[in-house]
Design an enzyme around this catalytic site. Structure first.
Site, PDB file in Angstrom:
ATOM      1  N   HIS A 126      -1.727  39.368  -9.461  1.00 47.70           N
ATOM      2  CA  HIS A 126      -1.695  38.322  -9.963  1.00 47.70           C
ATOM      3  C   HIS A 126      -1.101  38.491 -11.938  1.00 47.70           C
ATOM      4  O   HIS A 126      -2.611  38.732 -12.706  1.00 47.70           O
ATOM      5  CB  HIS A 126      -3.355  38.533 -10.182  1.00 47.70           C
ATOM      6  CG  HIS A 126      -4.287  38.122  -8.244  1.00 47.70           C
ATOM      7  ND1 HIS A 126      -5.252  38.315  -8.471  1.00 47.70           N
ATOM      8  CD2 HIS A 126      -3.353  37.528  -7.497  1.00 47.70           C
ATOM      9  CE1 HIS A 126      -5.556  38.191  -7.025  1.00 47.70           C
ATOM     10  NE2 HIS A 126      -4.418  37.325  -6.858  1.00 47.70           N
ATOM     11  N   PRO A 127       0.148  39.255 -11.945  1.00 49.58           N
ATOM     12  CA  PRO A 127       0.537  39.153 -12.888  1.00 49.58           C
ATOM     13  C   PRO A 127      -0.026  37.783 -13.962  1.00 49.58           C
ATOM     14  O   PRO A 127       0.425  37.034 -13.276  1.00 49.58           O
ATOM     15  CB  PRO A 127       2.309  39.854 -12.707  1.00 49.58           C
ATOM     16  CG  PRO A 127       2.466  39.099 -11.608  1.00 49.58           C
ATOM     17  CD  PRO A 127       1.205  39.387 -10.639  1.00 49.58           C
TER      18      PRO A 127
END
Length: 559
Positions: free
Chosen positions: A471-472
């Protein structure tokens, strides 16, 4: 490869980009180009939900980024997959549908993203989705993205046992964590409908492709944004060693994701001046926030042996996989039609925490995310991690060339508060999984193992075993005019540059508690109206639930 001109040029066909291409091209007088380096999403491995681990591990569909050695994880190098296909990461992700808590979205506005609050975003979530259940004040009925709600829970009793265990441990139960109340144990929602992945390529691009004013160009690498002084005029692209220009008479919109968008800005001379100079790029606009503020979620697999032969570990042989695949091909049903995360939870780690900061995905199997079994025999697990990290990282180009991977450093566990949050998460998880509701199924604890108990032992085990939840985000944040690290204004315009916007997960000021596909899609929906100059949807007055005693208790049944 020929030079061409459009009104809008969008870079990236992912969770936000495909939506903006479809929405903007609804106006037949507008010419829209959508640029994507990846190719077709017409693969059984992309479309079949249960096959989610396959496209994520294939070079054909995944950019395959890796972090630099992470100091807080004993120098480990961490995987950072990003979608390289129509639909972007929405075509290779786990399909979990989580909007984020109302508190998360209000936190965006508090951090400087004026107008990007829960009341303003809820109507766009409703416009986006198509559900057949839930409260009409919160859920959408006519949208493009089909959303299922625990659609295969009945296939395994472990799902309901996990939810009951949470209730026994004193936590609330919420029938719709994307509605009135996120906090609690719930059926898991997924962007799957009719047994098929609901990527933005399926939900938005497929219906829009027939429009003559929408041009989708695949297999092209966006090298840089073309600038006339500080005005964006188009995008330079390369393919097979040839270069061309795609010109934009109105605007260029970057939707290349939290890695792609900041690095494209940097290659264009927009970003931290020193970083650009060291990479061999002449600075045009010194924006120190481009590539900064990188945030991600970490998770571990908390695993137990199962005393009954009912888990997915018994369905990993070739014959079972062939049957699951054949049934899906013929009927789009059965185990092929789910991501297998049919139960979940969102809890608060401590009293004084106002809304959830820990998330659980429950899986009736003991295996890795890539589908490899954890051991011989049956087991179950929860993916768990603190979801509001304090550590911040950065993304930086090393050369002016798009084909050269950037330097990515998340700085995981760099903040001592994150270390303490992990201790809480491990202990709370073990307590939940020891409840009587799971007694008929629970065997030995595979990992961490009951010997992992002290703070030091937990810290070391987490450093050695934690993985990215992929989930950058937050690398081109929206912020106030007086925030020197703000990359964008509230209308997603790049500061100091005309006719250039960014709209994807990189614009979040702060990461949400949950998976990021849904909030990335809602960015695409709302940004479409902003870019088109339309009136924004009226804010909702639907309330959101927070524990009225959150300051003095961690859960309903315990102080």
């Amino acid at each position: 490869m020929t030079d061409s001109e459009f009104d809008f040029v969008i870079v990236g066909s992912g969770s936000a980009g495909s939506i903006m291409a479809a929405r903007l091209s609804e106006d037949p007088s507008v010419r829209v180009a959508l640029l994507e380096f990846g190719g077709s999403d017409r693969s059984i491995f992309v479309q079949m939900p249960t096959a989610l681990s396959i496209p994520m591990t294939q070079e054909k569909f995944n950019w395959g980024y890796w972090s630099d050695p992470e100091p807080g994880l004993d120098g480990r190098v961490m995987d950072c997959p990003r979608g390289k296909v129509l639909g972007g990461s929405s075509s290779i992700n786990g399909m979990a549908f989580v909007r984020g808590c109302a508190g998360d979205l209000d936190q965006w506005e508090a951090a400087g993203a004026e107008g990007w609050n829960y009341a303003s975003l809820l109507p766009y979530y409703q416009r986006m989705e198509n559900t057949g259940w839930g409260d009409d004040a919160y859920r959408g009925r006519q949208g493009a993205v089909g959303v299922g709600n625990g659609n295969n829970r009945q296939l395994n009793p472990l799902y309901d046992a996990f939810i009951s265990a949470g209730e026994q441990a004193g936590y609330p139960v919420s029938e719709d964590y994307n509605g009135y109340q996120q906090e609690g144990f719930s059926p898991m929602q997924m962007n799957v409908a009719g047994g098929v992945r609901q990527s933005t390529a399926n939900a938005y691009l497929a219906p829009a492709r027939k429009r003559s004013n929408l041009t989708i160009i695949t297999g092209v690498m966006a090298q840089r944004v073309l600038l006339d002084g500080t005005r964006a005029t188009g995008v330079e692209i390369t393919k097979d060693g040839k270069t061309a220009q795609v010109m934009a008479s109105r605007e260029v919109v970057l939707a290349a994701g939290s890695i792609g968008s900041p690095t494209l800005l940097q290659r264009s001379g927009i970003g931290p001046a020193q970083v650009l100079k060291e990479a061999g790029v002449m600075p045009v606009v010194d924006l120190p926030g481009v590539g900064a503020n990188l945030q991600d979620h970490l998770e571990v697999y908390f695993q137990y042996r199962c005393t009954q032969p009912i888990t997915l570990n018994g369905r990993l042989n070739r014959l079972s996989k062939a049957w699951i695949g054949a049934r899906w091909m013929l009927t789009k049903s059965g185990l092929g039609a789910t991501n297998h995360f049919e139960a979940c939870a969102f809890i608060r780690s401590d009293k004084g925490v106002q809304w959830p900061d820990i998330q659980y995905h429950f899986l009736p199997a003991a295996m890795r995310y890539d589908g490899r079994a954890a051991f011989d025999g049956h087991g179950f697990q929860v993916h768990v991690g603190p979801n509001k990290p304090h550590s911040r990282g950065r993304v930086e180009i090393k050369t002016p060339l798009a084909q050269d991977a950037p330097s990515i450093l998340f700085n995981y566990l760099n903040d001592e508060r994150d270390v303490q949050d992990w201790r809480k998460a491990i202990r709370l998880t073990r307590e939940i999984l020891q409840q009587d509701a799971l007694a008929d199924f629970r065997g030995d604890e595979i990992q961490p193992g009951f010997h992992i108990e002290s703070d030091d032992d937990i810290d070391q085990w987490v450093r050695e075993n934690v993985e990215s939840a992929y989930h950058p985000s937050c690398t081109c944040k929206i912020g106030r005019d007086d925030d020197p690290m703000a990359v964008l204004d509230r209308e997603c315009r790049v500061r100091g540059v005309q006719n250039l916007r960014v709209a994807d997960s990189s614009i979040f000021p702060v990461i949400t508690n949950g998976n990021l596909n849904a909030p990335s899609m809602v960015v695409g929906e709302r940004a479409s109206d902003i870019i088109a100059g339309k009136d924004l949807l009226p804010p909702s007055n639907a309330p959101a639930w927070f524990d009225p005693e959150w300051e003095t208790r961690q859960r309903l049944g315990a102080a």
